[in-house]
Each structure stands twice: as structure tokens, then as C-alpha cells.
Write a protein that holds these residues in place. Structure first.
Motif, PDB file in Angstrom:
ATOM      1  N   ARG A 180     -11.531  -0.490  -5.062  1.00 32.90           N
ATOM      2  CA  ARG A 180     -11.731   0.170  -3.877  1.00 32.90           C
ATOM      3  C   ARG A 180     -12.516  -0.954  -3.037  1.00 32.90           C
ATOM      4  NH1 ARG A 180     -11.676   5.400  -1.978  1.00 32.90           N
ATOM      5  NH2 ARG A 180     -13.043   5.693  -0.092  1.00 32.90           N
ATOM      6  N   LEU A 181     -11.795  -1.186  -1.806  1.00 35.60           N
ATOM      7  CA  LEU A 181     -12.164  -2.110  -0.735  1.00 35.60           C
ATOM      8  C   LEU A 181     -12.705  -1.224   0.326  1.00 35.60           C
ATOM      9  CD1 LEU A 181      -9.474  -5.039  -1.012  1.00 35.60           C
ATOM     10  CD2 LEU A 181     -11.358  -4.529  -2.489  1.00 35.60           C
ATOM     11  N   ASP A 182     -13.402  -1.995   0.990  1.00 35.26           N
ATOM     12  CA  ASP A 182     -13.715  -1.397   2.438  1.00 35.26           C
ATOM     13  C   ASP A 182     -13.341  -2.513   3.300  1.00 35.26           C
ATOM     14  OD1 ASP A 182     -14.921  -0.387   4.874  1.00 35.26           O
ATOM     15  OD2 ASP A 182     -16.956  -0.592   4.257  1.00 35.26           O
ATOM     16  N   ALA A 183     -12.135  -2.308   4.049  1.00 31.20           N
ATOM     17  CA  ALA A 183     -11.507  -3.239   4.915  1.00 31.20           C
ATOM     18  C   ALA A 183     -11.652  -3.275   6.521  1.00 31.20           C
ATOM     19  CB  ALA A 183      -9.970  -3.259   4.476  1.00 31.20           C
ATOM     20  N   ASP A 184     -11.676  -4.312   7.104  1.00 31.42           N
ATOM     21  CA  ASP A 184     -11.656  -4.325   8.566  1.00 31.42           C
ATOM     22  C   ASP A 184     -10.292  -4.942   9.116  1.00 31.42           C
ATOM     23  OD1 ASP A 184     -12.485  -4.570  11.234  1.00 31.42           O
ATOM     24  OD2 ASP A 184     -14.059  -5.776  10.871  1.00 31.42           O
ATOM     25  N   PHE A 185      -9.823  -4.362  10.019  1.00 30.95           N
ATOM     26  CA  PHE A 185      -8.440  -4.865  10.518  1.00 30.95           C
ATOM     27  C   PHE A 185      -8.517  -5.259  12.074  1.00 30.95           C
ATOM     28  CE2 PHE A 185      -7.171  -2.660   6.599  1.00 30.95           C
ATOM     29  CZ  PHE A 185      -6.402  -3.527   5.945  1.00 30.95           C
ATOM     30  N   SER A 186      -9.814  -5.204  12.536  1.00 30.49           N
ATOM     31  CA  SER A 186     -10.046  -5.207  13.894  1.00 30.49           C
ATOM     32  C   SER A 186      -9.805  -6.714  14.490  1.00 30.49           C
ATOM     33  CB  SER A 186     -11.434  -4.717  14.367  1.00 30.49           C
ATOM     34  OG  SER A 186     -12.367  -5.619  13.695  1.00 30.49           O
ATOM     35  N   ALA A 187     -10.000  -7.742  13.573  1.00 31.16           N
ATOM     36  CA  ALA A 187      -9.773  -9.059  13.964  1.00 31.16           C
ATOM     37  C   ALA A 187      -8.939  -9.608  12.939  1.00 31.16           C
ATOM     38  CB  ALA A 187     -10.943  -9.895  14.073  1.00 31.16           C
ATOM     39  N   SER A 188      -9.551 -10.680  12.091  1.00 31.05           N
ATOM     40  CA  SER A 188      -8.786 -11.288  10.840  1.00 31.05           C
ATOM     41  C   SER A 188      -9.088 -10.355   9.716  1.00 31.05           C
ATOM     42  CB  SER A 188      -9.143 -12.811  10.481  1.00 31.05           C
ATOM     43  OG  SER A 188      -8.686 -13.229   9.516  1.00 31.05           O
ATOM     44  N   PRO A 189      -7.920  -9.643   9.282  1.00 35.86           N
ATOM     45  CA  PRO A 189      -8.156  -8.811   8.125  1.00 35.86           C
ATOM     46  C   PRO A 189      -8.884  -9.348   7.083  1.00 35.86           C
ATOM     47  CG  PRO A 189      -6.078  -9.087   8.566  1.00 35.86           C
ATOM     48  CD  PRO A 189      -6.555  -9.852   9.594  1.00 35.86           C
ATOM     49  N   ASN A 190     -10.267  -8.740   6.692  1.00 37.02           N
ATOM     50  CA  ASN A 190     -10.866  -8.810   5.772  1.00 37.02           C
ATOM     51  C   ASN A 190     -11.508  -7.692   4.895  1.00 37.02           C
ATOM     52  OD1 ASN A 190     -13.880  -8.407   6.640  1.00 37.02           O
ATOM     53  ND2 ASN A 190     -12.823  -9.368   8.501  1.00 37.02           N
ATOM     54  N   ALA A 191     -12.104  -7.967   3.846  1.00 38.04           N
ATOM     55  CA  ALA A 191     -12.591  -6.731   3.092  1.00 38.04           C
ATOM     56  C   ALA A 191     -13.955  -7.287   2.262  1.00 38.04           C
ATOM     57  CB  ALA A 191     -11.456  -6.069   2.217  1.00 38.04           C
ATOM     58  N   THR A 192     -14.644  -6.180   1.839  1.00 34.89           N
ATOM     59  CA  THR A 192     -15.581  -6.063   0.894  1.00 34.89           C
ATOM     60  C   THR A 192     -15.232  -5.347  -0.321  1.00 34.89           C
ATOM     61  OG1 THR A 192     -17.401  -6.264   2.484  1.00 34.89           O
ATOM     62  CG2 THR A 192     -18.015  -5.431   0.356  1.00 34.89           C
ATOM     63  N   LEU A 193     -15.445  -5.914  -1.500  1.00 37.42           N
ATOM     64  CA  LEU A 193     -14.991  -5.057  -2.655  1.00 37.42           C
ATOM     65  C   LEU A 193     -16.050  -4.182  -3.150  1.00 37.42           C
ATOM     66  CD1 LEU A 193     -13.538  -4.801  -5.342  1.00 37.42           C
ATOM     67  CD2 LEU A 193     -15.057  -6.307  -6.514  1.00 37.42           C
ATOM     68  N   LEU A 194     -15.960  -2.767  -3.153  1.00 38.35           N
ATOM     69  CA  LEU A 194     -16.841  -1.574  -3.358  1.00 38.35           C
ATOM     70  C   LEU A 194     -17.019  -1.612  -4.817  1.00 38.35           C
ATOM     71  CD1 LEU A 194     -15.844   0.722  -0.349  1.00 38.35           C
ATOM     72  CD2 LEU A 194     -17.777  -1.071  -0.601  1.00 38.35           C
ATOM     73  N   TRP A 195     -15.881  -1.437  -5.683  1.00 37.30           N
ATOM     74  CA  TRP A 195     -15.927  -1.212  -7.048  1.00 37.30           C
ATOM     75  C   TRP A 195     -14.608  -1.304  -7.702  1.00 37.30           C
ATOM     76  CZ3 TRP A 195     -12.840   2.930  -7.541  1.00 37.30           C
ATOM     77  CH2 TRP A 195     -13.093   4.112  -6.585  1.00 37.30           C
ATOM     78  N   SER A 196     -14.406  -1.606  -9.144  1.00 34.81           N
ATOM     79  CA  SER A 196     -13.227  -1.638  -9.802  1.00 34.81           C
ATOM     80  C   SER A 196     -13.340  -1.071 -10.908  1.00 34.81           C
ATOM     81  CB  SER A 196     -12.793  -3.182  -9.819  1.00 34.81           C
ATOM     82  OG  SER A 196     -11.362  -3.083 -10.489  1.00 34.81           O
ATOM     83  N   ILE A 197     -12.615  -0.166 -11.452  1.00 33.62           N
ATOM     84  CA  ILE A 197     -13.025   0.681 -12.562  1.00 33.62           C
ATOM     85  C   ILE A 197     -11.650   0.727 -13.284  1.00 33.62           C
ATOM     86  CG2 ILE A 197     -13.692   2.846 -13.703  1.00 33.62           C
ATOM     87  CD1 ILE A 197     -15.261   3.159 -11.204  1.00 33.62           C
ATOM     88  N   PRO A 198     -11.564   0.088 -14.382  1.00 32.21           N
ATOM     89  CA  PRO A 198     -10.406   0.397 -15.380  1.00 32.21           C
ATOM     90  C   PRO A 198     -10.339   1.720 -16.039  1.00 32.21           C
ATOM     91  CG  PRO A 198     -12.172  -0.935 -16.738  1.00 32.21           C
ATOM     92  CD  PRO A 198     -12.460  -0.689 -15.416  1.00 32.21           C
ATOM     93  N   CYS A 199      -9.079   2.132 -16.555  1.00 32.94           N
ATOM     94  CA  CYS A 199      -8.968   3.434 -16.908  1.00 32.94           C
ATOM     95  C   CYS A 199      -9.700   3.670 -18.183  1.00 32.94           C
ATOM     96  CB  CYS A 199      -7.269   3.884 -16.876  1.00 32.94           C
ATOM     97  SG  CYS A 199      -7.072   5.451 -17.554  1.00 32.94           S
ATOM     98  N   SER A 200      -9.633   2.719 -18.939  1.00 26.24           N
ATOM     99  CA  SER A 200     -10.543   2.789 -20.404  1.00 26.24           C
ATOM    100  C   SER A 200     -12.005   3.233 -20.135  1.00 26.24           C
ATOM    101  CB  SER A 200     -10.373   1.362 -21.129  1.00 26.24           C
ATOM    102  OG  SER A 200     -10.906   0.430 -20.394  1.00 26.24           O
ATOM    103  N   MET A 201     -12.470   2.859 -18.914  1.00 24.29           N
ATOM    104  CA  MET A 201     -14.087   3.394 -18.942  1.00 24.29           C
ATOM    105  C   MET A 201     -14.030   4.556 -17.843  1.00 24.29           C
ATOM    106  SD  MET A 201     -15.602  -0.351 -17.803  1.00 24.29           S
ATOM    107  CE  MET A 201     -17.147   0.103 -17.953  1.00 24.29           C
ATOM    108  N   MET A 202     -12.785   5.490 -17.659  1.00 24.40           N
ATOM    109  CA  MET A 202     -13.118   6.621 -16.958  1.00 24.40           C
ATOM    110  C   MET A 202     -13.187   7.631 -18.111  1.00 24.40           C
ATOM    111  SD  MET A 202      -9.979   6.079 -14.165  1.00 24.40           S
ATOM    112  CE  MET A 202     -10.197   4.560 -13.230  1.00 24.40           C
TER     113      MET A 202
END
Length: 161
Positions: free
Chosen positions: A138-160
Motif C-alpha cells: 500500500r502506497l500513499d500517492a500524490d499525482f498533483s505535480a510529479s507523481p510520487n508516493a510514500t510506502l505505508l506497508w507491504s504484507i506477504p500472504c504468508s503473514m496474513m
């Protein structure tokens, strides 16, 4: 805009399938998506909109998620999530969705397209990112100028669990 990348679940081996586009999920893959749906339900993670690659394994992943997860909208199949789509194309399409006011988008697709796209949005090399099958990133992305994002989290299925 929140973007959640969901790589398709485990599919048939390339050597056993006819064409790459028609590789179907195997039993393990179906179980992965069901586990993912239980995890999402328990953590109140519901897509505002879900877009899927037209390849069979991605469509099946999106369909099972939709069937198993309450409040999950029906997936929309889009060509811009096919394999070998450039990060520039995916980012441009995400920008269009942001312009339409969508603020929570889930994408079901493939590697290495996802890691390369995530890398560009995070301003890092795509080869430094691994997107596992049936994982959520999951990212929090901003497309208002040059597209960029912040990583919020990443979860592999094996940890769900």
C-alpha cells in the motif's frame, strides 16, 4: 490517493499451461486469496475500486477477492495492467483515476510491472522491491505535480493469519 498493489496468487507453472495469458490459479492460489480476504475483513481493508489485469490468473484473484470480501466492489478489467506494461503507463492511468477523485484504488497484476511501478513512485530502483504472490503493498500517492508516493506497508500472504 491510496493505492494497494495485489500481485496475483499462485498460478499454473508456465511449462504446464498453454499460453501465459490463460494460466489459471492452482489450489494453493485459491487458498491464498481466501486467506487474504479473511485478513482484509479482519482489518477492515476494503477497496474503493479494484482494477485487474485481463490475464486469467489476475482476473481469478480479483474475482475470488470480490466473492469472499464483503464490501469489495466488482473488479474492472483493464488492459493497462497486462504483463509488460511500462511503469509510465500504469502511473499515467493512476493519475487519471486520481483526477476523477478516486482515493482508494486496488490493482491486481503482475511482476515485474508492480515492483518497477512502485519503485518509480518511491523514487528508488524497482529491483530493490519484491512483490510476492498474493501480497498487498500500500502506497500513499500524490499525482498533483510529479507523481510520487510514500510506502505505508507491504504484507506477504504468508503473514496474513
Amino acid at each position: 490517493m491510496h493505492i494497494t498493489f495485489l500481485r496475483h496468487a499462485t498460478a499454473e507453472d508456465r511449462s504446464l499451461a498453454g499460453s501465459d495469458a490463460e494460466r489459471a490459479l492452482i489450489e494453493k492460489g485459491e487458498k491464498q486469496v481466501k486467506r487474504l480476504a479473511v485478513f482484509c475483513q479482519a482489518n477492515q481493508l476494503f477497496p474503493g475500486a479494484i482494477y485487474s489485469s485481463p490475464l486469467l490468473r489476475a482476473r481469478q484473484t480479483a474475482r475470488i477477492l470480490h466473492e469472499q470480501l464483503s464490501e469489495c466492489p466488482a473488479p474492472e478489467i483493464v488492459d493497462w495492467l497486462s504483463t509488460a506494461t511500462s511503469p509510465r503507463t500504469i502511473i499515467a492511468e493512476l493519475g487519471k483515476l486520481a483526477d476523477r477523485g478516486l482515493d482508494d484504488v486496488w490493482l491486481v497484476g503482475h511482476e515485474p510491472d508492480f515492483s518497477e511501478t512502485i519503485g518509480q513512485l518511491l523514487n528508488t530502483a524497482g529491483d530493490s522491491i519484491v512483490v510476492k504472490k498474493a501480497s498487498l503493498t500500500r502506497l500513499d500517492a500524490d499525482f498533483s505535480a510529479s507523481p510520487n508516493a510514500t510506502l505505508l506497508w507491504s504484507i506477504p500472504c504468508s503473514m496474513m493469519r
